[in-house]
Design a protein around this motif. Sequence first.
Motif: not given
Length: 709
Positions: A341-354, A608-609, A692-702
């Motif tokens: 569930r950790s956000l690390g140092d990524a919180e509040g940023l938009f990410f571009f792929p290399s 979390d909701g 198609t992707h199904t996942f538990l969005a309340a369990s981990y950061s994404h």
Amino acid sequence: MACIHCHKRKVRCVFNEDSNQCDRCLAKQLCCVPHESQQGRRADLDTEEASHKSSNRNHNNAFPSKGDDSLDFDASFDILSVFSQGTRGLWSISNSTTLSHHVISSRIAMPKDGISTYIMCSCVSSLPQGANSCFGVFKKKLDSSDVWHLAVVESFFYLNHDGNDIVHLLEWTGSISSDGSPDFYNSTTSENFQTHFTKRIFNLGDIDFVFVNKVRGNTFPNVTIPDSTRSNKDGGIQCNPNGPDRVPTNLAIAVDRKRDCNASLSTSTLSISSEVEPFFEKVNKSNLQQRLRKKLKLSPMFELLLAWTRPLPRKSRVDTHVCVVTVSKSDGEHLTPADIRSLGDAEGLFFFPSLPTGDESRPNVQTFFGISQSDYSHVKNSINGISPSEANKVLSQHSKCSHVLCNATSLHQSDMYRYTKVFLSSDVTPTAAVQPGSSTIDLPEIDRQINYTVDCARRYSEHIPLSAAIVDPTLHDVTINNSIIQRIIIAVGKNGLFTQRSRSPHHGSLSYIGKRRINTIAQPNPSEGDTSSYWYFRKHINMCWWPLLLKVINKLTFQLNILPQMVFFHITALLPHLFPNDFPNGLRDFCLFAILTINFVNCIHVDDGDDLGCEVDIQVIKALAELAECTDLTTEQKLKAKSSLHHVENFGTSSPTTCGYQIVSNDEDIQVVQFFCSFGVGICHLIQHRWTHTFLAASYSHYTSAPLF
């Protein structure tokens, strides 16, 4: 203190003590009511305003009429001293077949008896095919006199014809009874009912159209105005949460769907080709259920066992394969819920792929560059039209942080479906590392070790993953094209219904459609007063194109829902059994709402909701513990219960999120580089057409990375 009218117009309010009104209200013959600031008042809506609703009413005109009304409303309604925001439309029958239009900016209360009055219906997540038999009001856009008409929809028609989208309406042109209601409400046969209407055909771009609910006046025989059109909180009128008014079934309106009319609501031209072979096959449920009933009927846990052993809607074909990915820490230790569930140092940023440059030394690893929200647009423009290596340099220069994730898509070889399941290593989940042909990828930068293997898709079905993904066109059922995209933009706007998202900042179009949790609902507005109910949107939509958007969404969600029902089988089996009131329609209630996005990118977050809470966890754990020890179950069925029990004890019970992606472009050769990133797990997936992707969005950061073309 300014009055409500001067405050709204942002003009000076000069109070005249002799008349007990301000000069502006006196001159315009308006009701002068002091404006009360609503700042900080959200918390008291459930107490003070509800308890004082009857004593805080004013018998005055709450809305300015846009036309010359022939009716006197002075003593027929009350203004409620309840906070609301925005405006809504209200229409009443005049002395002719036209309607008087009013714009209300306050909550209104009125009796059910009186002159026929209609309010805008914004709860429109459920409509019949083509909105057939629904009531609405319309006016011609070129009509400067603001003349509105009452009508019944025969059908909206889109797509399968040349020219403009059109609507067939039955415009009310009949007579009015002495009590102020149209005489068609007294009809008992379809033939008599239609004599009160005249058929009209309009191009959708030529009219303004709104679905409505009747809130006052006589209605059809044996039909009354629903109590749901009155708020339980403040007693004011509101639209019906069940949708717009409809003609009773005994007066049903036939729909003209002749092919030579160049009109059809059918989206068959958008459907997936029948030649595509599905990854999953249907299960013959009837025979299995009969055998199970005979076997389990003597057990004291019969109902629970029947729910647990009920066959799933689909199963993988016997000749299909799955890539099983198991994630642990770099030293092989198990990851904890807090770790992922950790956000690390990524919180509040938009990410571009290399971007790939051809000299990658780690082909299964993808780098992402974190860009601040303020720099996002600048960076996006800066890399436009330059080479991949130059783009990577620009991204590196502006990056606030970077990280690497395992590209799960690259772990597949030539399998067209690319079916993937992601697990956390534990004592009860599959261990891919010990399987023949398994491989390991070390990611010391994020303290993750990835083990993966390719095996028969029917294996590992007893275990609950964190996510599952597949490229299967048949799970989409509908192909979205540019024509559909343009109609969606007309219906909900370029930025969608929700320009802001509380869980994470985003770019692109975003719309919520369907039921939403109470804590995500905005303030009450003039047509939506009961905040204990589920409301479907807050901003304006163009209802002329809404039926098409709704049909496309329903077709997509119906098919996409197959995947989470199979993958998260513990939720599929137990929730309808343990909470029947929340699932009155069984698995049809599995999807509470849809989120429609276009060109979407967002920041890292955890949903979390989506967590269903401790009370649900307790009941689910109790049921699974009983199942795990039940002697009436097979070894496989008990293994599924033990795996589910371990999963719920660690991660709780949450609603799965299922995303279906389609790449829509005029250029078939265009390549899109965009990833869905499970940051906390250490995995990313390349977004592909019909993925198609199904996942538990309340369990981990994404998060969803920025798209590069």
